[in-house]
Write a protein that holds these residues in place. Sequence first.
Motif, PDB file in Angstrom:
ATOM      1  N   ARG A  81      16.789  15.243   7.390  1.00  0.00           N
ATOM      2  CA  ARG A  81      15.852  15.678   8.427  1.00  0.00           C
ATOM      3  C   ARG A  81      14.644  14.740   8.490  1.00  0.00           C
ATOM      4  N   TYR A  82      14.092  14.641   9.696  1.00  0.00           N
ATOM      5  CA  TYR A  82      12.889  13.847   9.930  1.00  0.00           C
ATOM      6  C   TYR A  82      11.657  14.735   9.785  1.00  0.00           C
ATOM      7  N   VAL A  83      10.582  14.187   9.234  1.00  0.00           N
ATOM      8  CA  VAL A  83       9.296  14.874   9.211  1.00  0.00           C
ATOM      9  C   VAL A  83       8.229  13.875   9.665  1.00  0.00           C
ATOM     10  N   PRO A  84       7.533  14.167  10.764  1.00  0.00           N
ATOM     11  CA  PRO A  84       6.496  13.249  11.256  1.00  0.00           C
ATOM     12  C   PRO A  84       5.233  13.358  10.406  1.00  0.00           C
ATOM     13  N   ALA A  85       4.901  12.290   9.714  1.00  0.00           N
ATOM     14  CA  ALA A  85       3.752  12.312   8.804  1.00  0.00           C
ATOM     15  C   ALA A  85       2.425  12.269   9.568  1.00  0.00           C
ATOM     16  N   ILE A  86       1.389  12.795   8.929  1.00  0.00           N
ATOM     17  CA  ILE A  86       0.033  12.732   9.485  1.00  0.00           C
ATOM     18  C   ILE A  86      -0.915  12.299   8.365  1.00  0.00           C
ATOM     19  N   PHE A  87      -1.397  11.076   8.455  1.00  0.00           N
ATOM     20  CA  PHE A  87      -2.369  10.576   7.492  1.00  0.00           C
ATOM     21  C   PHE A  87      -3.753  10.414   8.114  1.00  0.00           C
ATOM     22  N   ARG A  88      -3.779  10.320   9.438  1.00  0.00           N
ATOM     23  CA  ARG A  88      -5.049  10.214  10.159  1.00  0.00           C
ATOM     24  C   ARG A  88      -4.961  11.077  11.420  1.00  0.00           C
ATOM     25  N   ALA A  89      -6.113  11.394  11.969  1.00  0.00           N
ATOM     26  CA  ALA A  89      -6.156  12.287  13.143  1.00  0.00           C
ATOM     27  C   ALA A  89      -5.359  11.737  14.317  1.00  0.00           C
ATOM     28  N   ASN A  90      -5.369  10.398  14.476  1.00  0.00           N
ATOM     29  CA  ASN A  90      -4.661   9.831  15.628  1.00  0.00           C
ATOM     30  C   ASN A  90      -3.145   9.812  15.462  1.00  0.00           C
ATOM     31  N   LEU A 125       1.435   6.175  23.609  1.00  0.00           N
ATOM     32  CA  LEU A 125       1.785   7.593  23.737  1.00  0.00           C
ATOM     33  C   LEU A 125       0.887   8.500  22.900  1.00  0.00           C
ATOM     34  N   SER A 126      -0.105   7.913  22.217  1.00  0.00           N
ATOM     35  CA  SER A 126      -1.062   8.749  21.485  1.00  0.00           C
ATOM     36  C   SER A 126      -2.074   9.372  22.446  1.00  0.00           C
ATOM     37  N   LYS A 127      -2.138   8.838  23.661  1.00  0.00           N
ATOM     38  CA  LYS A 127      -2.992   9.411  24.701  1.00  0.00           C
ATOM     39  C   LYS A 127      -2.183  10.446  25.462  1.00  0.00           C
ATOM     40  N   GLU A 128      -2.647  11.675  25.437  1.00  0.00           N
ATOM     41  CA  GLU A 128      -1.855  12.772  25.970  1.00  0.00           C
ATOM     42  C   GLU A 128      -1.520  12.614  27.451  1.00  0.00           C
ATOM     43  N   ALA A 129      -2.461  12.121  28.231  1.00  0.00           N
ATOM     44  CA  ALA A 129      -2.186  11.949  29.670  1.00  0.00           C
ATOM     45  C   ALA A 129      -1.052  10.940  29.880  1.00  0.00           C
ATOM     46  N   VAL A 130      -1.077   9.868  29.084  1.00  0.00           N
ATOM     47  CA  VAL A 130      -0.019   8.846  29.157  1.00  0.00           C
ATOM     48  C   VAL A 130       1.305   9.433  28.687  1.00  0.00           C
ATOM     49  N   LEU A 131       1.246  10.185  27.599  1.00  0.00           N
ATOM     50  CA  LEU A 131       2.445  10.825  27.035  1.00  0.00           C
ATOM     51  C   LEU A 131       3.093  11.760  28.051  1.00  0.00           C
ATOM     52  N   PHE A 132       2.296  12.616  28.670  1.00  0.00           N
ATOM     53  CA  PHE A 132       2.849  13.595  29.614  1.00  0.00           C
ATOM     54  C   PHE A 132       3.452  12.905  30.843  1.00  0.00           C
ATOM     55  N   ASP A 133       2.808  11.816  31.282  1.00  0.00           N
ATOM     56  CA  ASP A 133       3.367  11.050  32.400  1.00  0.00           C
ATOM     57  C   ASP A 133       4.719  10.453  32.007  1.00  0.00           C
ATOM     58  N   TRP A 134       4.765   9.900  30.794  1.00  0.00           N
ATOM     59  CA  TRP A 134       5.995   9.271  30.308  1.00  0.00           C
ATOM     60  C   TRP A 134       7.115  10.299  30.154  1.00  0.00           C
ATOM     61  N   VAL A 158       2.667  21.382  12.468  1.00  0.00           N
ATOM     62  CA  VAL A 158       1.762  20.266  12.187  1.00  0.00           C
ATOM     63  C   VAL A 158       0.913  20.572  10.947  1.00  0.00           C
ATOM     64  N   ALA A 159       0.436  21.798  10.843  1.00  0.00           N
ATOM     65  CA  ALA A 159      -0.345  22.195   9.669  1.00  0.00           C
ATOM     66  C   ALA A 159       0.503  22.133   8.404  1.00  0.00           C
ATOM     67  N   LYS A 160       1.773  22.498   8.539  1.00  0.00           N
ATOM     68  CA  LYS A 160       2.689  22.463   7.403  1.00  0.00           C
ATOM     69  C   LYS A 160       2.932  21.029   6.929  1.00  0.00           C
ATOM     70  N   VAL A 161       2.969  20.083   7.875  1.00  0.00           N
ATOM     71  CA  VAL A 161       3.171  18.675   7.530  1.00  0.00           C
ATOM     72  C   VAL A 161       2.052  18.175   6.626  1.00  0.00           C
ATOM     73  N   SER A 162       0.814  18.506   6.968  1.00  0.00           N
ATOM     74  CA  SER A 162      -0.330  18.084   6.158  1.00  0.00           C
ATOM     75  C   SER A 162      -0.203  18.601   4.736  1.00  0.00           C
ATOM     76  N   GLN A 163       0.303  19.811   4.597  1.00  0.00           N
ATOM     77  CA  GLN A 163       0.513  20.394   3.273  1.00  0.00           C
ATOM     78  C   GLN A 163       1.624  19.655   2.526  1.00  0.00           C
ATOM     79  N   MET A 164       2.694  19.303   3.233  1.00  0.00           N
ATOM     80  CA  MET A 164       3.804  18.580   2.611  1.00  0.00           C
ATOM     81  C   MET A 164       3.377  17.204   2.104  1.00  0.00           C
ATOM     82  N   ILE A 165       2.530  16.528   2.868  1.00  0.00           N
ATOM     83  CA  ILE A 165       2.031  15.214   2.466  1.00  0.00           C
ATOM     84  C   ILE A 165       1.342  15.313   1.105  1.00  0.00           C
ATOM     85  N   ARG A 166       0.561  16.355   0.930  1.00  0.00           N
ATOM     86  CA  ARG A 166      -0.137  16.560  -0.352  1.00  0.00           C
ATOM     87  C   ARG A 166       0.849  16.918  -1.456  1.00  0.00           C
ATOM     88  N   GLN A 167       1.802  17.778  -1.154  1.00  0.00           N
ATOM     89  CA  GLN A 167       2.764  18.226  -2.167  1.00  0.00           C
ATOM     90  C   GLN A 167       3.633  17.072  -2.665  1.00  0.00           C
TER      91      GLN A 167
END
Length: 213
Positions: A81-90, A125-134, A158-167
């Motif tokens: 399975r894939y898990v999208p990591a989050i290390f920074r807000a962007n 695609l980090s810009k939501e308006a661009v993402l939604f258009d795409w 998304v909140a769970k991912v942040s926890q997984m990164i720490r674990q």
Amino acid sequence: MNKLFKFFLVFITLNLSGILFAQAEIIEGRDYIVLATPQPTEDQRSIEVIEFFWYGCPHCYELHSHIDNWRKNAPKDVKFRYVPAIFRANWTPAAKTFYAMEALGITKELHDKVYKAIHRDKIDLSKEAVLFDWIEKQGIERAKFINAYNSFSVQNQVAKVSQMIRQYKLTGVPALVVEGKYITSGKMSGTPRDTIQVLNELIDKARKERASN
């Protein structure tokens, strides 16, 4: 004749080097690390493999086709399975994009396309308006995607991912986790091909441990 002999000598040397590398035993600390506190897997019946990734990561993009090919022919006792990591807000929009696609059942259709849009077509695609258009250009109903993207379910994941990164004590991507305790990455393993080789070795290691317990 002398040139021909040199050619065969080089050919044999290169092939022997490849065979020796393929048979070389992976080493803890160099090719992989072991978590001090193993994490539970989702399905105890299978050997779990997780790829932590970020769509914006060039190394993840480079590894992706290799992982995808491997995944299509993965052993039957392996669950990936894939898990999208989050290390920074962007990085958060990319994670929300992945989980919104999962919620709508369009991951298989768009996962590769997201990577290509960012790295090949240079679309931000980090810009939501661009993402939604795409997304709309891909034939997906805009409002339906936005609802999924902003849903409580996606926010929770998304909140769970942040926890997984720490674990898992991760420090970067791409990172591959086998059986909740063995971790390897592109930086540790070298080329994408080397990473797949280490992954297979770790799966074999986990399989043997299961058989001995």
